[in-house]
Motif scaffolding. Structure first.
Motif, PDB file in Angstrom:
ATOM      1  N   ALA A  21      -3.420   1.567  -0.047  1.00 42.23           N
ATOM      2  CA  ALA A  21      -2.628   0.385   0.311  1.00 42.23           C
ATOM      3  C   ALA A  21      -1.708   0.676   1.493  1.00 42.23           C
ATOM      4  O   ALA A  21      -1.130   1.771   1.605  1.00 42.23           O
ATOM      5  N   SER A  22      -1.541  -0.312   2.338  1.00 45.61           N
ATOM      6  CA  SER A  22      -0.720  -0.161   3.547  1.00 45.61           C
ATOM      7  C   SER A  22       0.699   0.306   3.232  1.00 45.61           C
ATOM      8  O   SER A  22       1.344  -0.182   2.300  1.00 45.61           O
ATOM      9  N   GLY A  23       1.173   1.251   4.031  1.00 44.77           N
ATOM     10  CA  GLY A  23       2.557   1.706   3.936  1.00 44.77           C
ATOM     11  C   GLY A  23       2.776   2.802   2.916  1.00 44.77           C
ATOM     12  O   GLY A  23       3.876   3.337   2.819  1.00 44.77           O
ATOM     13  N   GLY A 243      -1.595  -3.528  -6.708  1.00 44.57           N
ATOM     14  CA  GLY A 243      -0.328  -3.646  -7.420  1.00 44.57           C
ATOM     15  C   GLY A 243      -0.290  -2.755  -8.640  1.00 44.57           C
ATOM     16  O   GLY A 243      -0.862  -3.074  -9.673  1.00 44.57           O
ATOM     17  N   GLY A 244       0.331  -1.601  -8.496  1.00 45.50           N
ATOM     18  CA  GLY A 244       0.569  -0.736  -9.651  1.00 45.50           C
ATOM     19  C   GLY A 244      -0.644  -0.014 -10.188  1.00 45.50           C
ATOM     20  O   GLY A 244      -0.639   0.435 -11.333  1.00 45.50           O
ATOM     21  N   ILE A 245      -1.671   0.147  -9.379  1.00 50.02           N
ATOM     22  CA  ILE A 245      -2.878   0.846  -9.863  1.00 50.02           C
ATOM     23  C   ILE A 245      -2.628   2.356  -9.847  1.00 50.02           C
ATOM     24  O   ILE A 245      -2.351   2.940  -8.798  1.00 50.02           O
ATOM     25  N   GLY A 265      -1.536   2.077  -4.053  1.00 48.47           N
ATOM     26  CA  GLY A 265      -0.327   2.153  -3.238  1.00 48.47           C
ATOM     27  C   GLY A 265       0.679   3.166  -3.730  1.00 48.47           C
ATOM     28  O   GLY A 265       0.563   4.382  -3.478  1.00 48.47           O
ATOM     29  N   THR A 266       1.671   2.690  -4.488  1.00 49.54           N
ATOM     30  CA  THR A 266       2.785   3.519  -4.935  1.00 49.54           C
ATOM     31  C   THR A 266       2.324   4.800  -5.641  1.00 49.54           C
ATOM     32  O   THR A 266       3.010   5.828  -5.567  1.00 49.54           O
ATOM     33  N   ALA A 267       1.185   4.762  -6.286  1.00 52.80           N
ATOM     34  CA  ALA A 267       0.653   5.952  -6.972  1.00 52.80           C
ATOM     35  C   ALA A 267       0.542   7.145  -6.025  1.00 52.80           C
ATOM     36  O   ALA A 267       0.680   8.302  -6.444  1.00 52.80           O
TER      37      ALA A 267
END
Ligand SMILES: Cc1cc2nc3c(=O)[nH]c(=O)nc-3n(C[C@H](O)[C@H](O)[C@H](O)COP(=O)(O)O)c2cc1C
Length: 311
Positions: A21-23, A243-245, A265-267
């Motif tokens: 995911a971007s960013g 989202g939250g994967i 992403g955040t992962a």
């Protein structure tokens, strides 16, 4: 069992459905020491603008229960530096390169699209419409169907590359998805961060220097799954779930809800190999459930009827 993980998203053929995911994954090449980038279905770059941007002052990131609050402010190296210093290496990684981009005006979005269209090594574009329209008083392009359609149409007119429009949860996502599909988007991604804020009572000050930011991580996953479910039933173009994967099972929630592909992403902040772990999890699920072709799982949710009211 040999599982066929390939999938097509708006004309873009991917060897597997897992993108970053971007960013949350820099420009991709920074992660080459941690994982084999060629295993990924694709890399979505940090959001690019025409000129470099420094972003917001710190603190720009705050941890929340099961989530991350950020207000980076779209810091990036700018299109010219990206094309000269980063893209040549990125294009050699053996995976699809999807450039996420944004602008301050419809004209800037269109100019970005035209320049990216001419860049070899860029396979597809992801349009971030969760950005303020400076000429229209700062309201984000993505919050209204009309402005989302206008920016999508302007970009579509300047590029033949696969165009994925990234939807914001801070809007009527179904209406915006229909509008951008009508304006020429090849796919939509669901979703960007949720507008949020955190306050430190000890100091009475916001925890982010920017005061407000965007929430991501496992805390937002059920919101993103629902948005994917709603949007996938409303449009005929493919949907990418974000989202939250954190795991293969998390990704499969989005796939069963109707997503053709997923973004991790955040992962990546807790495990730089998260995207490959997600991919391995999807593959293991397919093998365990005798699913020969991953794409047969898209929209395969079993329900006992249409959803009614909540509670
Ligand atoms: C630090 C950070 C920076 C981000 N930068 C961008 C960006 O430049 N462009 C964009 O479209 N989304 C950006 N996002 C949103 C993510 O790509 C993703 O849509 C969102 O975080 C939800 O997925 P996740 O919960 O897996 O992180 C950013 C998210 C984070 C956490």
């Amino acid at each position: 069992m040999n599982v066929d993980l390939s999938v097509e998203i708006g004309g873009l053929r991917l060897k597997n459905p897992v993108l970053t995911a971007s960013g949350t994954f820099g420009y991709g090449i920074e992660f080459a020491d941690y994982l084999d980038l060629s295993r990924l279905g694709g890399i979505v770059t940090k959001g690019l603008s025409l000129l470099p941007r420094r972003g917001n002052p710190p603190p720009r990131i705050v941890e929340t229960p099961s989530g991350l609050l950020n207000a980076i402010g779209l810091e990036n190296v700018g299109l010219e530096n990206f094309a000269r210093d980063i893209l040549p290496a990125l294009a050699k990684t053996g995976t699809r390169v999807i450039v996420n981009f944004f602008g301050d005006s419809v004209e800037e979005y269109a100019q970005m699209a035209a320049e990216l269209d001419g860049l070899g090594g860029v396979d597809a574009l992801e349009l971030n419409i969760s950005c303020p329209n400076v000429k229209a008083g700062g309201m984000a392009f993505g919050t209204r169907p009309e402005s989302a359609a206008a920016v999508t149409a302007a970009v579509r007119a300047r590029t033949g590359k696969t165009l994925i429009v990234k939807l914001s949860p801070a809007c009527d996502a179904v209406a915006v998805a229909r509008a951008v599909a009508g304006a020429g988007a090849d796919a939509v991604s669901c979703m960007n961060t949720i507008p949020a804020m955190a306050i430190d009572p000890a100091t009475r000050r916001p925890r982010l220097a920017n005061v407000t930011g965007g929430l991501s991580g496992p805390a937002v996953r059920p919101v993103a799954v629902k948005m994917t479910f709603d949007v996938a039933r409303a449009v005929t173009i493919p949907v990418v779930g974000v989202g939250g994967i954190m795991s293969g099972d998390d990704a499969l929630e989005f796939v069963m809800a109707g997503a053709s592909g997923v973004e991790v992403g955040t992962a990546n902040f807790t495990d730089p190999c998260a995207a490959v772990r997600v991919l391995d999890g999807i593959e293991a699920y397919c093998a365990r459930h005798r699913v020969r072709e991953y794409r047969t799982l898209i929209g395969s949710l079993l329900t006992d009827g249409a959803p009614t009211s909540c509670g």
